[in-house]
Design a protein around this motif. Structure first.
Motif, short mmCIF file in Angstrom:
data_model
loop_
_atom_site.label_atom_id
_atom_site.label_comp_id
_atom_site.label_asym_id
_atom_site.label_seq_id
_atom_site.Cartn_x
_atom_site.Cartn_y
_atom_site.Cartn_z
N ILE A 1 0.63 -1.06 -0.15
CA ILE A 1 0.27 -0.21 -0.10
C ILE A 1 1.17 0.76 0.20
O ILE A 1 0.19 2.35 -0.81
CB ILE A 1 -1.14 0.10 1.23
CG1 ILE A 1 -2.14 1.03 0.69
CG2 ILE A 1 -0.60 0.28 2.70
CD1 ILE A 1 -3.03 0.66 -0.04
N LEU B 1 0.14 3.86 -2.72
CA LEU B 1 0.46 5.65 -2.26
C LEU B 1 1.57 6.47 -3.22
O LEU B 1 1.02 8.03 -3.66
CB LEU B 1 0.42 5.64 -0.51
CG LEU B 1 -0.93 5.26 -0.62
CD1 LEU B 1 -0.72 5.27 1.63
CD2 LEU B 1 -2.31 6.23 -1.29
N TYR C 1 -6.03 -0.20 -3.85
CA TYR C 1 -5.83 -0.34 -2.23
C TYR C 1 -5.72 -1.92 -2.63
O TYR C 1 -5.44 -2.42 -1.09
CB TYR C 1 -6.90 0.73 -1.73
CG TYR C 1 -6.22 1.64 -2.80
CD1 TYR C 1 -5.13 2.40 -2.79
CD2 TYR C 1 -7.00 3.28 -2.28
CE1 TYR C 1 -4.82 4.09 -3.14
CE2 TYR C 1 -6.27 4.55 -2.77
CZ TYR C 1 -5.28 4.63 -3.39
OH TYR C 1 -5.60 6.24 -3.69
N THR D 1 -7.63 4.12 3.45
CA THR D 1 -6.35 4.87 2.66
C THR D 1 -7.01 5.59 2.10
O THR D 1 -6.10 6.74 1.60
CB THR D 1 -5.87 3.33 1.98
OG1 THR D 1 -5.36 2.09 2.00
CG2 THR D 1 -4.91 4.06 0.66
N TRP E 1 -5.60 9.64 1.74
CA TRP E 1 -5.19 10.07 0.48
C TRP E 1 -6.18 11.44 0.24
O TRP E 1 -5.54 12.75 0.00
CB TRP E 1 -5.53 9.20 -0.89
CG TRP E 1 -5.37 10.13 -2.50
CD1 TRP E 1 -5.86 10.58 -2.81
CD2 TRP E 1 -4.26 10.10 -2.55
NE1 TRP E 1 -6.06 11.10 -3.72
CE2 TRP E 1 -4.23 10.82 -4.10
CE3 TRP E 1 -2.60 9.70 -2.38
CZ2 TRP E 1 -3.24 10.90 -5.31
CZ3 TRP E 1 -1.91 9.55 -3.63
CH2 TRP E 1 -2.14 10.42 -4.49
#
Lengths: 96, 455
Positions: free
Chosen positions: B94, B98, B158, B179, B183
């Motif tokens: 992850i 990202l 994700y 997640t 963001w």
């Protein structure tokens, strides 16, 4: 031989709460519009096997679409659009 | 229609709650599995108040018994590799996703400046706390369709970042939600906290991510470069890791499911009555599914048991005319199967299912002013189906109803603009993108009748 019928009906109404709609400084939301849309889709198809992995199918679809745009701040605004589309296809498929 | 704050909060609570009860069921499965020998496959029993599973051999299995009805107490297979969660693996994946996302965001930041509504002034900590605990900056954004739909693909990555490391469906959805929240709040801190991005990423991304996750493993069992290519695209992380590792253990037992992967081509002729337009297009499509509804997975508690994916591209002389993608998941529920006597025309078997489901649909038909566009997230729904079969015939019926969050190009737009109407001064997303957000429903009914050995 495979004979199938599929019907899909969809209805949506716009989210009109101004608190949650982003509004820019240069374009204030002062003449908002509400939309209501509908889609109805009907499909009938016939499938025929040619070999164990290859098949031929004929599909016929009809899509009925309808929508209205209505003024929220200006009640004089009202527009409606309706149309129907016919879609006929011949497909050759390979199955893995 | 007005959306109230509590509707948004309810969505958040649902997203948070689902993994909680799923986690409890998963915990029960883990607890049960530890009491059994750890050779694959491990058979665990999961007791849930509203699920009922039946033991079922593959349809092709040779059964000489007459119609059999074999209710058994909730058996479910849990393979060893389904049990151990790899937290570090999920964290690493992850993080990579990202970081790549942030690099892409920085690369295109200049074009994003028109989306900037906020600057940090004063207490930085207070600024971020306010972005989370107040709804002041929670808005429906006005990004273009491509960018907003792209969040479904981001959500798929994700979701898989957790799913690839043995988190179950609901836990991966929770990871996806958190997640996406990180963001929205921190990476895009100058922009609104986008409500639509959270919904599309969490729910749409989880449907797409789970479909791709299960289909990728199914496609790995097929021969040929086409399935291999789709498998790589559907789960790039697994493909990349496969290049550097010999660990290719399959998560799912293909004997417990009915798989389908078709590619097709063809020609389509369409006409519109009122617009008086006709178009001929060449079709390229994919139809894939994994049906383990009557299988033995830990369905409702952890693993969606019916995965369907349809993609179709229509190309005309003017370019790409149509693009349709739809995917749905039957999460599991009450199922039952009664098998017919093999080879007997007089013996009829049946099976049926009912339970919650989710889906996603993107449809762009036509071009420019004539384009009919919508993208619907089927946030939650109910699906039910039945099938009756003997040696010669198979008849099936299925119904689905979903509650939708959608992005729609209003169908009256063409008429409105042709008569001089404009979107200036309305919802900014209408002005910026020519579409707007809506709530509603999708209902489906399918009937099929097939003869023996039908393709």
């Amino acid at each position: 031989m495979l004979l199938g019928l599929k019907v899909t009906s969809q209805r949506w109404d716009s989210i009109d709460d101004k608190e949650f709609n982003r509004s820019s400084d240069w374009n204030r939301n002062k003449s908002d519009l509400d939309f209501k849309d509908a889609r109805d889709r009907y499909e009938v198809y016939l499938g025929l096997p040619i070999t164990k992995t290859v098949g031929l199918s004929v599909h016929h679809e009809r899509i009925d679409r309808s929508g209205t745009l209505t003024g929220i701040d200006n009640r004089n605004i009202y527009h409606r659009n309706d149309d129907s589309e016919s879609r006929t296809s011949l497909r050759l498929a390979y199955r893995y | 229609m007005n959306i109230k704050k509590h509707a948004v909060i309810t969505t958040v609570i649902f997203a948070l709650n689902a993994p909680v009860w799923a986690g409890e069921a998963s915990f029960i499965a883990e607890l049960a599995s530890t009491t059994l020998p750890q050779q694959a496959p491990v058979v665990a029993s999961i007791s849930t108040s509203n699920t009922y599973f039946m033991t079922s051999a593959p349809f092709s299995a040779n059964s000489s018994a007459a119609i059999t009805h074999q209710p058994q107490p909730d058996p479910a297979i849990t393979l060893p590799q389904l049990i151990e969660k790899d937290w570090w693996g999920a964290l690493a994946e992850i993080t990579v996703v990202l970081v790549i996302g942030e690099l892409l965001y920085k690369t295109g930041e200049e074009s994003m400046k028109e989306d900037f509504d906020y600057e940090i002034e004063g207490n930085t900590g207070r600024y971020f706390v306010d972005r989370i605990v107040t709804t002041e900056s929670w808005k429906l954004d006005d990004n273009e369709v491509g960018m907003n739909w792209g969040h479904a693909y981001a959500g798929a990555l994700y979701h898989q970042a957790f799913r690839n490391y043995n988190f179950n469906y609901y836990e991966s959805m929770l990871g996806n939600f958190l997640t996406s929240g990180i963001w929205e709040v921190f990476a895009e801190y100058k922009e609104v906290v986008s409500i639509n991005d959270q919904i599309v990423t969490t729910f749409g991304g989880s449907v797409l991510g789970e479909s791709f996750f299960q289909l990728s493993e199914m496609l790995d069992t097929k021969e040929g470069w086409v399935p291999a290519t789709f498998a790589g695209v559907f789960n790039p992380s697994k493909t990349l890791r496969g290049w550097f590792s010999d660990d290719t253990a399959n998560r799912f037992d293909r004997q417990q499911s009915t798989d389908q992967f078709d590619i097709y081509t063809g020609a389509l002729y369409s006409t519109k009555d009122t617009a008086d337009i006709s178009t001929t297009t060449m079709l390229l499509g994919v139809k894939a599914s994994i049906d383990s509804v009557q299988g033995q997975y830990d369905a409702l508690s952890a693993t969606p048991s019916l995965v369907e994916l349809d993609m179709e591209l229509g190309i005309s002389a003017e370019g790409i005319e149509d693009w349709q993608l739809s995917s749905s998941l039957f999460l599991g529920g009450y199922t039952q199967e009664v098998k017919p006597t093999t080879g007997s025309r007089e013996s009829w078997g049946h099976n049926w299912f009912i339970g919650p489901s989710m889906g996603i649909e993107y449809s762009s038909l036509g071009q420019e002013d004539e384009e009919d566009f919508f993208a619907a997230i089927n946030v939650i729904g109910l699906s039910a189906g039945g099938e009756w079969q003997n040696a010669d015939f198979n008849i099936s019926v299925r119904g689905d109803i979903f509650g939708d969050f959608s992005m729609v190009k209003p169908f009256a737009s063409k008429d409105y603009q042709a008569s001089g109407g404009q979107f200036w001064g309305t919802k900014s997303v209408l002005w910026e993108g020519g579409y707007a957000y809506g709530l509603g429903h999708t209902a489906k009914l399918t009937l099929k009748q097939a003869t023996e050995n039908c393709y």
